[in-house]
Design a protein around this motif. Structure first.
Motif, PDB file in Angstrom:
ATOM      1  N   SER A 145      -6.427  -3.633 -13.941  1.00 52.45           N
ATOM      2  CA  SER A 145      -5.433  -2.556 -14.075  1.00 52.45           C
ATOM      3  C   SER A 145      -6.120  -1.230 -14.364  1.00 52.45           C
ATOM      4  N   ASN A 146      -5.430  -0.136 -14.014  1.00 56.34           N
ATOM      5  CA  ASN A 146      -6.000   1.175 -14.348  1.00 56.34           C
ATOM      6  C   ASN A 146      -5.602   1.638 -15.751  1.00 56.34           C
ATOM      7  N   ALA A 147      -4.808   0.808 -16.456  1.00 56.30           N
ATOM      8  CA  ALA A 147      -4.445   1.059 -17.871  1.00 56.30           C
ATOM      9  C   ALA A 147      -3.445   2.204 -18.060  1.00 56.30           C
ATOM     10  N   ASP A 203      -3.584  -3.476  -3.734  1.00 57.59           N
ATOM     11  CA  ASP A 203      -4.014  -2.143  -3.304  1.00 57.59           C
ATOM     12  C   ASP A 203      -3.050  -1.105  -3.880  1.00 57.59           C
ATOM     13  N   GLY A 204      -2.957  -1.124  -5.192  1.00 57.84           N
ATOM     14  CA  GLY A 204      -2.124  -0.223  -5.979  1.00 57.84           C
ATOM     15  C   GLY A 204      -2.277  -0.676  -7.417  1.00 57.84           C
ATOM     16  N   GLU A 205      -1.374  -0.246  -8.301  1.00 61.19           N
ATOM     17  CA  GLU A 205      -1.511  -0.601  -9.724  1.00 61.19           C
ATOM     18  C   GLU A 205      -0.638  -1.824 -10.045  1.00 61.19           C
ATOM     19  N   PRO A 228       0.845  -1.201   0.000  1.00 61.80           N
ATOM     20  CA  PRO A 228       0.000   0.000   0.000  1.00 61.80           C
ATOM     21  C   PRO A 228       0.882   1.253   0.000  1.00 61.80           C
ATOM     22  N   LYS A 229       0.494   2.277  -0.640  1.00 63.61           N
ATOM     23  CA  LYS A 229      -0.388   2.303  -1.716  1.00 63.61           C
ATOM     24  C   LYS A 229       0.341   2.957  -2.868  1.00 63.61           C
ATOM     25  N   HIS A 230       1.032   2.081  -3.627  1.00 65.02           N
ATOM     26  CA  HIS A 230       1.839   2.517  -4.764  1.00 65.02           C
ATOM     27  C   HIS A 230       0.942   2.504  -5.998  1.00 65.02           C
ATOM     28  N   CYS A 231       0.715   3.674  -6.561  1.00 61.86           N
ATOM     29  CA  CYS A 231      -0.170   3.730  -7.715  1.00 61.86           C
ATOM     30  C   CYS A 231       0.259   4.875  -8.637  1.00 61.86           C
ATOM     31  N   THR A 232      -0.154   4.777  -9.890  1.00 60.96           N
ATOM     32  CA  THR A 232       0.100   5.819 -10.881  1.00 60.96           C
ATOM     33  C   THR A 232      -0.993   6.880 -10.832  1.00 60.96           C
ATOM     34  N   TYR A 233      -2.113   6.529 -10.186  1.00 54.26           N
ATOM     35  CA  TYR A 233      -3.262   7.409 -10.043  1.00 54.26           C
ATOM     36  C   TYR A 233      -3.531   7.659  -8.548  1.00 54.26           C
ATOM     37  N   ALA A 234      -4.304   8.697  -8.284  1.00 55.53           N
ATOM     38  CA  ALA A 234      -4.812   8.943  -6.930  1.00 55.53           C
ATOM     39  C   ALA A 234      -6.309   9.222  -7.083  1.00 55.53           C
ATOM     40  N   CYS A 235      -7.050   8.201  -7.513  1.00 52.76           N
ATOM     41  CA  CYS A 235      -8.467   8.400  -7.855  1.00 52.76           C
ATOM     42  C   CYS A 235      -9.246   8.940  -6.659  1.00 52.76           C
ATOM     43  N   VAL A 236     -10.165   9.858  -6.960  1.00 52.11           N
ATOM     44  CA  VAL A 236     -10.937  10.475  -5.872  1.00 52.11           C
ATOM     45  C   VAL A 236     -11.850   9.464  -5.181  1.00 52.11           C
ATOM     46  N   TYR A 237     -12.209   8.393  -5.896  1.00 54.09           N
ATOM     47  CA  TYR A 237     -13.130   7.396  -5.336  1.00 54.09           C
ATOM     48  C   TYR A 237     -12.415   6.164  -4.804  1.00 54.09           C
ATOM     49  N   CYS A 238     -11.076   6.171  -4.784  1.00 53.78           N
ATOM     50  CA  CYS A 238     -10.340   4.938  -4.445  1.00 53.78           C
ATOM     51  C   CYS A 238     -10.830   4.375  -3.104  1.00 53.78           C
ATOM     52  N   GLN A 239     -11.103   3.087  -3.085  1.00 56.88           N
ATOM     53  CA  GLN A 239     -11.627   2.467  -1.872  1.00 56.88           C
ATOM     54  C   GLN A 239     -10.518   1.956  -0.953  1.00 56.88           C
ATOM     55  N   VAL A 240      -9.268   2.073  -1.380  1.00 59.61           N
ATOM     56  CA  VAL A 240      -8.190   1.616  -0.502  1.00 59.61           C
ATOM     57  C   VAL A 240      -7.349   2.776   0.031  1.00 59.61           C
ATOM     58  N   GLY A 241      -7.957   3.966   0.038  1.00 62.30           N
ATOM     59  CA  GLY A 241      -7.309   5.107   0.695  1.00 62.30           C
ATOM     60  C   GLY A 241      -6.513   5.964  -0.273  1.00 62.30           C
ATOM     61  N   ARG A 242      -5.898   7.007   0.274  1.00 62.18           N
ATOM     62  CA  ARG A 242      -5.153   7.944  -0.572  1.00 62.18           C
ATOM     63  C   ARG A 242      -3.842   7.308  -1.031  1.00 62.18           C
ATOM     64  N   THR A 243      -3.393   7.713  -2.225  1.00 64.75           N
ATOM     65  CA  THR A 243      -2.132   7.181  -2.771  1.00 64.75           C
ATOM     66  C   THR A 243      -0.962   7.808  -2.009  1.00 64.75           C
ATOM     67  N   SER A 244      -0.195   6.970  -1.331  1.00 62.30           N
ATOM     68  CA  SER A 244       0.951   7.504  -0.587  1.00 62.30           C
ATOM     69  C   SER A 244       2.211   7.538  -1.454  1.00 62.30           C
ATOM     70  N   LEU A 282      -9.471  -3.025 -17.916  1.00 66.18           N
ATOM     71  CA  LEU A 282      -8.784  -1.730 -18.009  1.00 66.18           C
ATOM     72  C   LEU A 282      -9.742  -0.611 -17.617  1.00 66.18           C
ATOM     73  N   LYS A 283      -9.228   0.294 -16.817  1.00 64.90           N
ATOM     74  CA  LYS A 283     -10.053   1.417 -16.339  1.00 64.90           C
ATOM     75  C   LYS A 283     -10.196   2.464 -17.442  1.00 64.90           C
ATOM     76  N   VAL A 284     -11.446   2.858 -17.707  1.00 64.11           N
ATOM     77  CA  VAL A 284     -11.701   3.965 -18.655  1.00 64.11           C
ATOM     78  C   VAL A 284     -12.743   4.862 -17.987  1.00 64.11           C
TER      79      VAL A 284
HETATM   80  S1  SF4 Z   1      -5.710   1.668  -6.693  1.00 64.19           S
HETATM   81 FE1  SF4 Z   1      -7.140   1.871  -8.445  1.00 64.19          FE
HETATM   82  S2  SF4 Z   1      -8.800   3.157  -7.693  1.00 64.19           S
HETATM   83 FE2  SF4 Z   1      -7.079   3.368  -6.260  1.00 64.19          FE
HETATM   84  S3  SF4 Z   1      -5.935   5.180  -6.976  1.00 64.19           S
HETATM   85 FE3  SF4 Z   1      -5.004   3.394  -7.947  1.00 64.19          FE
HETATM   86  S4  SF4 Z   1      -6.095   3.191  -9.884  1.00 64.19           S
HETATM   87 FE4  SF4 Z   1      -7.310   4.512  -8.648  1.00 64.19          FE
END
Ligand code: SF4
Length: 316
Positions: free
Chosen positions: A107-109, A80-82, A23-39, A129-131
């Motif tokens: 994946s978030n694509a 809980d990331g990409e 947690p929580k390595h991601c390329t996005y910080a989606c406003v609706y993410c259910q696993v919390g803010r992207t750290s 893939l997320k669109v």
């Molecule tokens: S884990 Fe998924 S929903 Fe959450 S910020 Fe990354 S892409 Fe978005």
């Protein structure tokens, strides 16, 4: 805890989930993410866990499920990331084939314009893939991407991947009120999906606690209008608007299973109670996890959800 479940889903039946990104390595910080803010907002790929460790943990989970005769339909990379941030993705998927189960990746694509990412995903049997948005402003507002990412390049390469991939390609779109639910946004989405022709395009709404409290689903009349527009133009639209099924089970140590699932999937109180009942346990297991700061309770839309503690997740 890398392997968890089996968890039920309408799209994939029962999956052993594989959480191969911390947690929580991601390329996005989606406003609706259910696993919390992207750290850790990042685009550089790297190794997180040794492939051999992931393969072993998945093997143990499969053996536990087999020991209680529980069916498994998929092995699903749903961290809980990409998942494509894992530089060993291709090797991991190829090695998971030893278990002779279909492999899914959610994946978030965002990294699909990298050839090595596409090459890795080609080993999977089912890719989502997320669109969420086709317009640049909507994309920035809903997905809050890393500044190195380019939406035109992502969309172009989703179409390219469609032509290379021989498994089932699906898309997922999360609809958020006043962000990507305008007539213009939906028309652009319809045009893109028409060109892509995926196996299915799933529409979701926030039903679990989002990382930003202002996030809400579109109102029912807007949702109905969106569905009418999309279903008129596209035959492969499907909706995931309902709460998940209750059939979460424990295959081994109940507290570990709760923490494994809630790291990527907040559990409704009702689903958690049902899981405890099936295992012959009571609510004291949850009380102990909360007291030892391993689990938190979050309120969202008049319901209580339980999540594993991690940076960026706050109780309410
Ligand atoms: S884990 Fe998924 S929903 Fe959450 S910020 Fe990354 S892409 Fe978005």
């Amino acid at each position: 805890m890398i392997a968890f479940g089996p968890i039920p889903s309408r799209r994939l039946g029962y999956s052993i989930g594989i959480n191969h990104i911390p947690p929580k390595h991601c390329t996005y910080a989606c406003v609706y993410c259910q696993v919390g803010r992207t750290s850790h907002l990042q685009v550089s790929r790297r190794a997180f866990y040794p492939v051999s460790q992931i393969i072993d943990e998945v093997g143990k989970k499969i053996a536990e499920s087999d020991s209680i005769n529980h069916p498994i339909d998929y092995l699903t990379l749903v961290p809980d990331g990409e998942p494509t941030l894992d530089i060993n993705l291709a090797e991991l998927i190829a090695e998971l084939k030893v278990y002779r189960l279909p492999i899914a990746v959610i994946s978030n694509a965002s990294l699909i314009d990298r050839e090595d990412v596409q090459d890795g995903l080609l080993f999977a049997d089912w890719v989502s893939l997320k669109v969420d948005a086709i317009g640049e402003d909507d994309w920035r507002k809903i997905n809050r991407p890393h500044h190195h990412l380019s939406l035109p390049s992502i969309l172009k390469n989703i179409l390219k991947f469609r032509n290379r991939f021989h498994g089932e390609l699906v898309t997922e779109t999360m609809l958020v009120a006043d962000v990507n639910d305008s007539d213009e946004a939906i028309q652009k989405l319809a045009s893109f999906l028409l060109k892509l022709q995926p196996f299915k395009s799933y529409l979701s709404i926030p039903t679990r606690p989002p990382s930003e409290t202002w996030v809400h689903p579109p109102d029912p009349s807007t949702l109905q209008k969106i569905l009418t527009v999309l279903s008129d133009e596209l035959s492969f639209i499907d909706v995931l608007f309902e709460a998940e099924a209750l059939d979460f089970i424990s295959t081994g140590i109940i507290s570990e299973d709760i923490l494994g699932i809630t790291a990527v999937h907040p559990l409704r109180e009702e689903a958690l109670k049902d899981m405890l009942r099936r295992s012959g346990k009571d609510w004291s297991v949850v009380d102990q996890l909360i007291a030892s700061n391993k689990l938190i309770c979050i309120h969202y839309r008049d319901e209580r959800f339980y999540m594993r503690c991690a940076p960026g997740r706050d109780s309410s």
